[in-house]
Design a protein around this motif. Structure first.
Motif, PDB file in Angstrom:
ATOM      1  N   LEU B 157       0.869  -1.185   0.000  1.00 16.90           N
ATOM      2  CA  LEU B 157       0.000   0.000   0.000  1.00 16.90           C
ATOM      3  C   LEU B 157       0.902   1.230   0.000  1.00 16.90           C
ATOM      4  CD1 LEU B 157      -2.753  -0.909   2.637  1.00 16.90           C
ATOM      5  CD2 LEU B 157      -2.650  -1.477   0.227  1.00 16.90           C
ATOM      6  N   VAL B 158       0.897   1.932  -1.105  1.00 19.93           N
ATOM      7  CA  VAL B 158       1.783   3.088  -1.253  1.00 19.93           C
ATOM      8  C   VAL B 158       0.966   4.360  -1.452  1.00 19.93           C
ATOM      9  CG1 VAL B 158       3.683   1.729  -2.210  1.00 19.93           C
ATOM     10  CG2 VAL B 158       1.967   2.725  -3.753  1.00 19.93           C
ATOM     11  N   THR B 159       1.639   5.479  -1.350  1.00 17.65           N
ATOM     12  CA  THR B 159       1.018   6.783  -1.569  1.00 17.65           C
ATOM     13  C   THR B 159       1.461   7.291  -2.936  1.00 17.65           C
ATOM     14  OG1 THR B 159       1.082   7.256   0.800  1.00 17.65           O
ATOM     15  CG2 THR B 159       0.834   9.135  -0.692  1.00 17.65           C
ATOM     16  N   ARG B 160       0.512   7.432  -3.850  1.00 19.99           N
ATOM     17  CA  ARG B 160       0.829   7.953  -5.192  1.00 19.99           C
ATOM     18  C   ARG B 160       0.426   9.415  -5.271  1.00 19.99           C
ATOM     19  NH1 ARG B 160      -2.388   5.051  -9.639  1.00 19.99           N
ATOM     20  NH2 ARG B 160      -1.124   6.306 -11.060  1.00 19.99           N
ATOM     21  N   ARG B 161       1.350  10.236  -5.719  1.00 20.22           N
ATOM     22  CA  ARG B 161       1.045  11.650  -5.935  1.00 20.22           C
ATOM     23  C   ARG B 161       0.732  11.814  -7.415  1.00 20.22           C
ATOM     24  NH1 ARG B 161       4.170  16.103  -7.593  1.00 20.22           N
ATOM     25  NH2 ARG B 161       3.840  18.064  -6.483  1.00 20.22           N
ATOM     26  N   ILE B 162      -0.550  11.992  -7.717  1.00 20.99           N
ATOM     27  CA  ILE B 162      -0.958  12.138  -9.113  1.00 20.99           C
ATOM     28  C   ILE B 162      -0.650  13.551  -9.591  1.00 20.99           C
ATOM     29  CG2 ILE B 162      -2.858  11.893 -10.774  1.00 20.99           C
ATOM     30  CD1 ILE B 162      -2.164   9.275  -9.300  1.00 20.99           C
ATOM     31  N   HIS B 163      -0.996  14.513  -8.783  1.00 18.94           N
ATOM     32  CA  HIS B 163      -0.562  15.896  -8.988  1.00 18.94           C
ATOM     33  C   HIS B 163      -0.569  16.575  -7.621  1.00 18.94           C
ATOM     34  CE1 HIS B 163      -4.556  17.714  -8.694  1.00 18.94           C
ATOM     35  NE2 HIS B 163      -5.018  16.933  -9.627  1.00 18.94           N
ATOM     36  N   PRO B 164      -0.127  17.804  -7.518  1.00 21.23           N
ATOM     37  CA  PRO B 164       0.080  18.374  -6.172  1.00 21.23           C
ATOM     38  C   PRO B 164      -1.169  18.415  -5.299  1.00 21.23           C
ATOM     39  CG  PRO B 164       1.224  19.681  -7.803  1.00 21.23           C
ATOM     40  CD  PRO B 164       0.409  18.693  -8.570  1.00 21.23           C
ATOM     41  N   ARG B 165      -2.347  18.289  -5.889  1.00 20.94           N
ATOM     42  CA  ARG B 165      -3.580  18.348  -5.096  1.00 20.94           C
ATOM     43  C   ARG B 165      -4.353  17.028  -5.109  1.00 20.94           C
ATOM     44  NH1 ARG B 165      -4.513  22.635  -1.681  1.00 20.94           N
ATOM     45  NH2 ARG B 165      -3.306  24.373  -2.409  1.00 20.94           N
ATOM     46  N   PHE B 166      -3.732  15.965  -5.569  1.00 19.94           N
ATOM     47  CA  PHE B 166      -4.450  14.689  -5.661  1.00 19.94           C
ATOM     48  C   PHE B 166      -3.509  13.522  -5.375  1.00 19.94           C
ATOM     49  CE2 PHE B 166      -6.494  11.457  -8.743  1.00 19.94           C
ATOM     50  CZ  PHE B 166      -7.239  10.894  -7.726  1.00 19.94           C
ATOM     51  N   TYR B 167      -3.829  12.813  -4.304  1.00 16.17           N
ATOM     52  CA  TYR B 167      -3.049  11.642  -3.907  1.00 16.17           C
ATOM     53  C   TYR B 167      -3.966  10.425  -3.845  1.00 16.17           C
ATOM     54  CZ  TYR B 167       0.781  14.697  -2.378  1.00 16.17           C
ATOM     55  OH  TYR B 167       1.808  15.604  -2.334  1.00 16.17           O
ATOM     56  N   VAL B 168      -3.407   9.257  -4.167  1.00 10.22           N
ATOM     57  CA  VAL B 168      -4.147   7.999  -4.040  1.00 10.22           C
ATOM     58  C   VAL B 168      -3.307   7.021  -3.232  1.00 10.22           C
ATOM     59  CG1 VAL B 168      -5.319   6.114  -5.210  1.00 10.22           C
ATOM     60  CG2 VAL B 168      -5.248   8.370  -6.297  1.00 10.22           C
ATOM     61  N   VAL B 169      -3.903   6.501  -2.167  1.00 15.32           N
ATOM     62  CA  VAL B 169      -3.241   5.526  -1.298  1.00 15.32           C
ATOM     63  C   VAL B 169      -3.773   4.133  -1.613  1.00 15.32           C
ATOM     64  CG1 VAL B 169      -3.085   4.726   1.099  1.00 15.32           C
ATOM     65  CG2 VAL B 169      -2.831   7.163   0.584  1.00 15.32           C
ATOM     66  N   GLY B 170      -2.913   3.146  -1.620  1.00 13.71           N
ATOM     67  CA  GLY B 170      -3.351   1.767  -1.801  1.00 13.71           C
ATOM     68  C   GLY B 170      -2.406   1.020  -2.710  1.00 13.71           C
ATOM     69  N   ASP B 171      -2.779  -0.234  -3.042  1.00 14.12           N
ATOM     70  CA  ASP B 171      -1.941  -0.995  -3.977  1.00 14.12           C
ATOM     71  C   ASP B 171      -2.511  -0.971  -5.390  1.00 14.12           C
ATOM     72  OD1 ASP B 171      -3.997  -2.881  -4.136  1.00 14.12           O
ATOM     73  OD2 ASP B 171      -3.016  -4.319  -2.826  1.00 14.12           O
ATOM     74  N   ALA B 172      -3.628  -0.269  -5.583  1.00 14.42           N
ATOM     75  CA  ALA B 172      -4.258  -0.048  -6.896  1.00 14.42           C
ATOM     76  C   ALA B 172      -4.864  -1.312  -7.499  1.00 14.42           C
ATOM     77  CB  ALA B 172      -3.294   0.583  -7.891  1.00 14.42           C
ATOM     78  N   GLU B 173      -4.746  -2.445  -6.813  1.00 17.28           N
ATOM     79  CA  GLU B 173      -5.212  -3.705  -7.409  1.00 17.28           C
ATOM     80  C   GLU B 173      -6.167  -4.511  -6.535  1.00 17.28           C
ATOM     81  OE1 GLU B 173      -1.729  -5.934  -8.398  1.00 17.28           O
ATOM     82  OE2 GLU B 173      -1.220  -4.647 -10.097  1.00 17.28           O
ATOM     83  N   SER B 174      -5.910  -4.547  -5.230  1.00 19.76           N
ATOM     84  CA  SER B 174      -6.634  -5.480  -4.358  1.00 19.76           C
ATOM     85  C   SER B 174      -8.063  -5.018  -4.136  1.00 19.76           C
ATOM     86  CB  SER B 174      -5.917  -5.622  -3.021  1.00 19.76           C
ATOM     87  OG  SER B 174      -4.613  -6.082  -3.221  1.00 19.76           O
ATOM     88  N   GLU B 175      -8.962  -5.585  -4.928  1.00 20.80           N
ATOM     89  CA  GLU B 175     -10.372  -5.232  -4.844  1.00 20.80           C
ATOM     90  C   GLU B 175     -11.070  -6.172  -3.867  1.00 20.80           C
ATOM     91  OE1 GLU B 175     -12.296  -4.904  -8.600  1.00 20.80           O
ATOM     92  OE2 GLU B 175     -13.823  -3.677  -7.598  1.00 20.80           O
ATOM     93  N   VAL B 176     -12.050  -5.620  -3.159  1.00 21.16           N
ATOM     94  CA  VAL B 176     -12.835  -6.475  -2.260  1.00 21.16           C
ATOM     95  C   VAL B 176     -13.643  -7.453  -3.096  1.00 21.16           C
ATOM     96  CG1 VAL B 176     -14.753  -6.500  -0.637  1.00 21.16           C
ATOM     97  CG2 VAL B 176     -12.942  -4.795  -0.393  1.00 21.16           C
ATOM     98  N   SER B 177     -13.538  -8.734  -2.751  1.00 20.70           N
ATOM     99  CA  SER B 177     -14.279  -9.778  -3.460  1.00 20.70           C
ATOM    100  C   SER B 177     -14.373 -10.986  -2.549  1.00 20.70           C
ATOM    101  CB  SER B 177     -13.545 -10.164  -4.752  1.00 20.70           C
ATOM    102  OG  SER B 177     -12.280 -10.713  -4.436  1.00 20.70           O
TER     103      SER B 177
END
Lengths: 66, 206
Positions: B157-177
């Motif tokens: 689970l990492v912190t991705r900085r998409i642009h200076p005002r938008f961050y996404v945390v997670g592994d981008a893949e592990s969906e609840v199922s």
């Protein structure tokens, strides 16, 4: 022509629409936000938006869970 | 001494008065009061944040108790009301606004009016996308999460900085199922990373 998709070089057909390109990459449109050259492109405009040489396309796709 | 002062007195062991005032003056919106939202809320209140707007239309269920900041006697209550009760035990003088309506593209800006930061804490990917579109490249700092199910290595689970005002945390893949449920540890890691971004932002270090 050459574009960048998620910061990686990609080769696409001249004049391809953003929508057709995204479908070809397999992204799920309902779950994806698209930035083209640092600007958000609303989903309603994907089909009419044509890609140009050196465009930078960034896709952020969400998965469920929270 | 009020409980508010007890929390604040404790916080002043770790923050200067100036730092704490910066935290207290920051208004945070939390979209969703489930695994991410309830855990972000308690992280933020413990960190000194006082101004919160929390929106969720759902009620507490038994299946939420594995990861969300609620207790068995709160099953059936509106999540925002149960969360208000739990957060108020830590700080009885919160400026907490709650909304128990579904957040939509039409009402999101009204609900979160005046927020400097919005935490995306939804469950459904379509709702995550909707909220992101609403606040993309606005003045607001948007902190989203995607990919936190299961019990794979939590370091993914990492912190991705998409642009200076938008961050996404997670592994981008592990969906609840089925077979990959949302569990307390990874959900808490994601919420903690979201909260940490907000704290760094409030302290001027993001």
């Amino acid at each position: 022509m050459d574009i960048y998709f998620n910061d990686e070089p990609a080769v696409v057909a001249d004049g391809i629409s953003l929508y057709d390109f995204l479908i070809s990459t397999g992204v799920n449109p309902e779950r994806t936000v698209i930035e083209l050259n640092d600007e958000l492109v609303e989903r309603a405009a994907w089909k009419e938006t044509l890609l140009a040489e050196n465009d930078r396309v960034l896709a952020v796709t969400f998965v469920g869970g929270g | 001494m009020t409980q508010q002062n007890i929390l604040r007195t404790g916080l002043l062991r770790y923050f200067t008065e100036v730092q704490l005032e910066r935290i207290e003056s920051c208004r945070i919106g939390i979209a969703g009061a489930g695994g991410l939202g309830s855990n972000c809320a308690v992280n933020l209140v413990r960190s000194g944040f006082r101004q919160l707007i929390i929106a969720d239309y759902d009620r507490v269920e038994a299946t939420n108790l594995n990861r969300q900041f609620f207790f068995p006697d709160q099953v059936g209550q509106l999540k925002v009301e149960a969360l208000r009760a739990n957060l108020s035990k830590l700080n009885p003088e919160l400026e907490l606004q709650t909304f128990s309506e579904r957040i939509t593209a039409e009402n999101a800006r009204r609900i979160f009016d005046g927020c400097q930061v919005i935490i995306e804490a939804f469950d459904q990917p379509e709702e995550k996308r909707m909220l992101t579109e609403c606040f993309y490249r606005s003045e607001v700092l948007l902190v989203a999460a995607s990919g936190l199910a299961g019990w794979q290595n939590a370091d993914l689970l990492v912190t991705r900085r998409i642009h200076p005002r938008f961050y996404v945390v997670g592994d981008a893949e592990s969906e609840v199922s089925t077979g990959s449920p949302p569990c307390a540890p990874r959900v808490a890691v994601a919420a903690a990373k979201q909260s940490n971004l907000v704290l760094a932002y409030a302290l001027g270090e993001l």
